[in-house]
Write a protein that holds these residues in place. Structure first.
Motif, PDB file in Angstrom:
ATOM      1  N   ARG A 181      23.271  15.101 -14.504  1.00  0.00           N
ATOM      2  CA  ARG A 181      24.195  13.727 -15.187  1.00  0.00           C
ATOM      3  C   ARG A 181      24.460  12.884 -13.792  1.00  0.00           C
ATOM      4  O   ARG A 181      23.626  12.168 -13.694  1.00  0.00           O
ATOM      5  CB  ARG A 181      24.971  13.438 -15.340  1.00  0.00           C
ATOM      6  CG  ARG A 181      25.439  13.008 -16.435  1.00  0.00           C
ATOM      7  CD  ARG A 181      26.853  12.404 -16.844  1.00  0.00           C
ATOM      8  NE  ARG A 181      27.260  13.058 -18.195  1.00  0.00           N
ATOM      9  CZ  ARG A 181      26.426  12.581 -19.718  1.00  0.00           C
ATOM     10  NH1 ARG A 181      26.533  11.206 -19.421  1.00  0.00           N
ATOM     11  NH2 ARG A 181      26.116  13.535 -20.136  1.00  0.00           N
ATOM     12  N   SER A 182      24.698  13.997 -12.860  1.00  0.00           N
ATOM     13  CA  SER A 182      25.152  13.706 -11.383  1.00  0.00           C
ATOM     14  C   SER A 182      23.956  13.029 -10.582  1.00  0.00           C
ATOM     15  O   SER A 182      24.001  12.003  -9.749  1.00  0.00           O
ATOM     16  CB  SER A 182      25.866  13.931 -10.652  1.00  0.00           C
ATOM     17  OG  SER A 182      25.419  15.361 -10.180  1.00  0.00           O
ATOM     18  N   LEU A 183      22.844  13.716 -10.690  1.00  0.00           N
ATOM     19  CA  LEU A 183      21.756  12.978  -9.873  1.00  0.00           C
ATOM     20  C   LEU A 183      20.889  11.906 -10.496  1.00  0.00           C
ATOM     21  O   LEU A 183      20.370  10.591  -9.676  1.00  0.00           O
ATOM     22  CB  LEU A 183      20.397  14.541 -10.416  1.00  0.00           C
ATOM     23  CG  LEU A 183      20.361  15.777  -8.917  1.00  0.00           C
ATOM     24  CD1 LEU A 183      19.798  16.736  -9.841  1.00  0.00           C
ATOM     25  CD2 LEU A 183      20.643  15.222  -7.823  1.00  0.00           C
ATOM     26  N   ILE A 184      21.361  11.705 -12.184  1.00  0.00           N
ATOM     27  CA  ILE A 184      20.685  10.607 -12.771  1.00  0.00           C
ATOM     28  C   ILE A 184      21.584   9.420 -11.832  1.00  0.00           C
ATOM     29  O   ILE A 184      21.277   8.177 -12.011  1.00  0.00           O
ATOM     30  CB  ILE A 184      20.168  10.691 -14.462  1.00  0.00           C
ATOM     31  CG1 ILE A 184      19.623  12.199 -14.825  1.00  0.00           C
ATOM     32  CG2 ILE A 184      20.906   9.588 -14.691  1.00  0.00           C
ATOM     33  CD1 ILE A 184      19.901  12.188 -16.075  1.00  0.00           C
ATOM     34  N   GLU A 185      22.726   9.317 -12.199  1.00  0.00           N
ATOM     35  CA  GLU A 185      23.449   8.208 -12.063  1.00  0.00           C
ATOM     36  C   GLU A 185      23.629   8.495 -10.015  1.00  0.00           C
ATOM     37  O   GLU A 185      23.653   7.254  -9.968  1.00  0.00           O
ATOM     38  CB  GLU A 185      24.995   8.901 -11.587  1.00  0.00           C
ATOM     39  CG  GLU A 185      25.022   9.674 -13.790  1.00  0.00           C
ATOM     40  CD  GLU A 185      27.094   9.693 -13.533  1.00  0.00           C
ATOM     41  OE1 GLU A 185      26.997  10.369 -12.850  1.00  0.00           O
ATOM     42  OE2 GLU A 185      26.939   9.970 -14.747  1.00  0.00           O
ATOM     43  N   ARG A 186      22.849   8.922  -9.342  1.00  0.00           N
ATOM     44  CA  ARG A 186      23.288   8.611  -8.128  1.00  0.00           C
ATOM     45  C   ARG A 186      21.381   7.650  -7.994  1.00  0.00           C
ATOM     46  O   ARG A 186      21.617   6.877  -6.962  1.00  0.00           O
ATOM     47  CB  ARG A 186      22.759   9.911  -7.354  1.00  0.00           C
ATOM     48  CG  ARG A 186      24.222  10.784  -7.112  1.00  0.00           C
ATOM     49  CD  ARG A 186      24.536  11.698  -6.365  1.00  0.00           C
ATOM     50  NE  ARG A 186      23.511  12.299  -5.482  1.00  0.00           N
ATOM     51  CZ  ARG A 186      22.901  13.179  -4.368  1.00  0.00           C
ATOM     52  NH1 ARG A 186      23.181  14.514  -4.887  1.00  0.00           N
ATOM     53  NH2 ARG A 186      22.582  13.432  -2.961  1.00  0.00           N
ATOM     54  N   ALA A 187      20.183   8.561  -8.779  1.00  0.00           N
ATOM     55  CA  ALA A 187      19.222   7.479  -9.046  1.00  0.00           C
ATOM     56  C   ALA A 187      19.441   6.046  -9.181  1.00  0.00           C
ATOM     57  O   ALA A 187      18.666   5.203  -9.053  1.00  0.00           O
ATOM     58  CB  ALA A 187      18.447   8.559  -9.256  1.00  0.00           C
ATOM     59  N   HIS A 188      20.162   6.213 -10.229  1.00  0.00           N
ATOM     60  CA  HIS A 188      20.087   4.839 -10.901  1.00  0.00           C
ATOM     61  C   HIS A 188      21.280   4.217 -10.252  1.00  0.00           C
ATOM     62  O   HIS A 188      20.843   2.872  -9.342  1.00  0.00           O
ATOM     63  CB  HIS A 188      21.101   4.965 -12.187  1.00  0.00           C
ATOM     64  CG  HIS A 188      20.769   3.393 -12.770  1.00  0.00           C
ATOM     65  ND1 HIS A 188      20.663   3.147 -13.457  1.00  0.00           N
ATOM     66  CD2 HIS A 188      22.404   2.900 -12.960  1.00  0.00           C
ATOM     67  CE1 HIS A 188      20.662   1.279 -14.256  1.00  0.00           C
ATOM     68  NE2 HIS A 188      22.141   1.595 -13.347  1.00  0.00           N
ATOM     69  N   ALA A 189      22.221   4.642  -9.183  1.00  0.00           N
ATOM     70  CA  ALA A 189      22.589   3.713  -8.638  1.00  0.00           C
ATOM     71  C   ALA A 189      22.401   2.834  -7.360  1.00  0.00           C
ATOM     72  O   ALA A 189      22.055   2.153  -6.458  1.00  0.00           O
ATOM     73  CB  ALA A 189      24.034   4.643  -7.509  1.00  0.00           C
ATOM     74  N   ALA A 190      20.920   4.389  -6.696  1.00  0.00           N
ATOM     75  CA  ALA A 190      20.120   3.703  -5.839  1.00  0.00           C
ATOM     76  C   ALA A 190      18.739   3.211  -5.979  1.00  0.00           C
ATOM     77  O   ALA A 190      18.213   2.278  -5.538  1.00  0.00           O
ATOM     78  CB  ALA A 190      19.580   5.389  -5.243  1.00  0.00           C
ATOM     79  N   ARG A 191      19.064   1.997  -7.240  1.00  0.00           N
ATOM     80  CA  ARG A 191      17.870   1.074  -7.961  1.00  0.00           C
ATOM     81  C   ARG A 191      16.608   1.932  -8.207  1.00  0.00           C
ATOM     82  O   ARG A 191      15.805   0.864  -7.670  1.00  0.00           O
ATOM     83  CB  ARG A 191      17.915  -0.459  -7.157  1.00  0.00           C
ATOM     84  CG  ARG A 191      19.494  -0.737  -7.261  1.00  0.00           C
ATOM     85  CD  ARG A 191      19.539  -2.243  -5.935  1.00  0.00           C
ATOM     86  NE  ARG A 191      18.599  -1.752  -5.162  1.00  0.00           N
ATOM     87  CZ  ARG A 191      17.697  -2.619  -4.252  1.00  0.00           C
ATOM     88  NH1 ARG A 191      17.233  -3.324  -5.260  1.00  0.00           N
ATOM     89  NH2 ARG A 191      17.187  -2.113  -2.929  1.00  0.00           N
ATOM     90  N   CYS A 192      16.634   3.388  -8.723  1.00  0.00           N
ATOM     91  CA  CYS A 192      15.377   3.896  -8.970  1.00  0.00           C
ATOM     92  C   CYS A 192      14.861   3.564 -10.217  1.00  0.00           C
ATOM     93  O   CYS A 192      15.540   3.852 -11.409  1.00  0.00           O
ATOM     94  CB  CYS A 192      15.261   5.449  -8.461  1.00  0.00           C
ATOM     95  SG  CYS A 192      15.724   5.744  -7.447  1.00  0.00           S
ATOM     96  N   PRO A 193      14.138   2.751 -10.545  1.00  0.00           N
ATOM     97  CA  PRO A 193      13.514   2.198 -11.798  1.00  0.00           C
ATOM     98  C   PRO A 193      12.924   3.046 -12.626  1.00  0.00           C
ATOM     99  O   PRO A 193      12.537   2.920 -13.970  1.00  0.00           O
ATOM    100  CB  PRO A 193      12.461   0.880 -11.093  1.00  0.00           C
ATOM    101  CG  PRO A 193      11.778   1.287  -9.340  1.00  0.00           C
ATOM    102  CD  PRO A 193      12.986   1.860  -9.378  1.00  0.00           C
TER     103      PRO A 193
END
Length: 407
Positions: free
Chosen positions: A165-177
């Motif tokens: 979950r934290s990896l998903i959140e980090r990717a979202h925070a980095a604006r990965c589409p």
């Protein structure tokens, strides 16, 4: 290098280095991806170059990927106006300058120092997506700080769902589409060459490995400037992440054989952007993935690095295509080394392709410039292939561009 000189003698070392330098193409003579491969082989220590090259077990599927692409024949058409040719398209609604994405590759930063950053920059400049691996050396945050346009992120689901979950959140925070969810690593296929070379985390130090690194001083000096010396995305997973052996053991324990469609549904609930499901070869799996929320299916056998004896992606693609229909975009990887390979995949019905080894050769050869060169070669070959097959737009490649093997 001093150690190697003492053991083998400076003249022997100099002779080998001179032979290597004169046997590989120079920049102005680079004509195809194989030329980049030759340069990378001379510049990257054997352990890491063979890590890029390796398939699993007897490498049957690795060879089948290339053989199946080679067996496809293109239909030459010459009585057609092809004066205007368009390579621009979209992949999962993302605009791309040609139908290619740079595939996620673990340890890219071991091929070239900060390799993930340089590959991402080259992809950004060329107008195609770069996908960062969970098992990268540079972290999500390292890459995000180095580029302007958002990149894609590939996720291996760990047994520790909180960390996933934290990896998903980090990717979202980095604006990965786009999230690329890999489904074919429930267990790890053995790559024999990596075992022989002692490739692990940390690598096994042998006389051969020490000499190999000594023979590549430019690579070794470059590594001193690396932002990370471990898996950058995973270093917060355990308290003692500075101990590479401990981190390696944690990673081995995190592969999850219970991973199924319900976990994809869980990811779909968490991820607000597009999801590409990677590692699909079977039409039933493709249907399950689409039903669970996949926006696109990446027909992939992990570059021949997992189940040896699995079909090539060219062989598997038609059944997946027929099962999915228009419900999701279809992509293909494993074995793409040229623009003509790309054109063949488009003829099968793929929206686009992921390339892995092709751009890693460029990275190992000349860093960011080498990756850009690899993309340019593929684009030029695709353009020529389109012209000689009567194709003017990559979005409308007809099935009959292939001679009797479209499936």
């Amino acid at each position: 290098m001093k150690f190697a000189n003492r053991v083998f003698g400076s003249k022997a070392i100099e002779a080998v280095a001179t032979a290597r330098a004169t046997s590989v193409p120079q920049w102005d003579a680079i004509a195809n991806i194989e030329d980049l491969r030759a340069v990378a082989r001379s510049r990257v220590p054997r352990t890491f170059f063979e890590y890029v090259e390796a398939g699993s077990y007897d490498e049957l599927t690795l060879r089948a990927n290339r053989a199946a692409l080679g067996a496809l024949e293109l239909r030459q058409r010459v009585m057609v106006d092809v004066s205007s040719r368009v390579q621009a398209t979209t992949i999962v609604d993302q605009p791309v300058s040609m139908p290619v994405a740079l595939a996620p590759a673990g340890l890219t930063g071991a091929v070239h120092a900060n390799g993930e950053i340089y590959a991402a920059r080259a992809a950004e400049a060329f107008g195609v997506p770069f996908c960062l691996s969970t098992m990268s050396v540079c972290s999500i945050e390292d890459v995000a700080a180095a580029v302007v346009k958002p990149f894609w992120f590939q996720l291996y689901l760990m047994k520790d769902r909180g960390f996933s979950r934290s990896l998903i959140e980090r990717a979202h925070a980095a604006r990965c589409p786009v999230l690329v969810l890999t489904m074919d690593l429930h267990v790890e296929g053995r790559r024999t060459v990596d075992v022989h070379n002692g490739l692990g985390i940390p690598p096994r130090l042998t006389l051969a490995n020490i000499l190999d690194i000594a023979m590549h001083p430019r690579w070794a000096l470059g590594m001193l400037r690396s932002k990370e010396f471990t898996f950058g995305n995973l270093k917060d997973a355990i308290r003692n992440s500075g101990n590479l052996g401990a981190l390696s053991e944690w990673v081995k324990q995190q592969f999850d054989p219970s991973f199924d469609r319900h976990d994809l549904e869980w990811v779909r609930q968490l991820w607000p952007g597009k999801i590409i499901v990677k590692g699909i070869l079977d039409p039933q799996d493709a249907e399950l993935a689409v039903a669970a929320g996949a926006d696109a299916i990446l027909v992939s056998n992990h570059g021949g690095r997992q189940l040896d004896g699995a079909p090539s992606t060219v062989e598997a693609f038609p059944a997946v295509r027929d099962a999915v229909g228009e419900r999701a975009e279809l992509l293909l990887d494993s074995g793409i080394r040229s623009g003509l390979d790309l054109l063949k995949a488009l003829g099968l019905g793929a929206r686009g392709c992921f390339i892995g080894r092709a751009y890693l050769y460029g990275l190992g050869a000349w860093g960011e410039a080498g990756v850009h060169k690899a993309l340019s070669l593929i684009s030029e070959e695709l353009d020529a292939g389109m012209a000689l097959t009567g194709v003017t737009d990559v979005k409308m490649v007809p099935r009959d561009v292939l001679m009797g093997r479209a499936g």
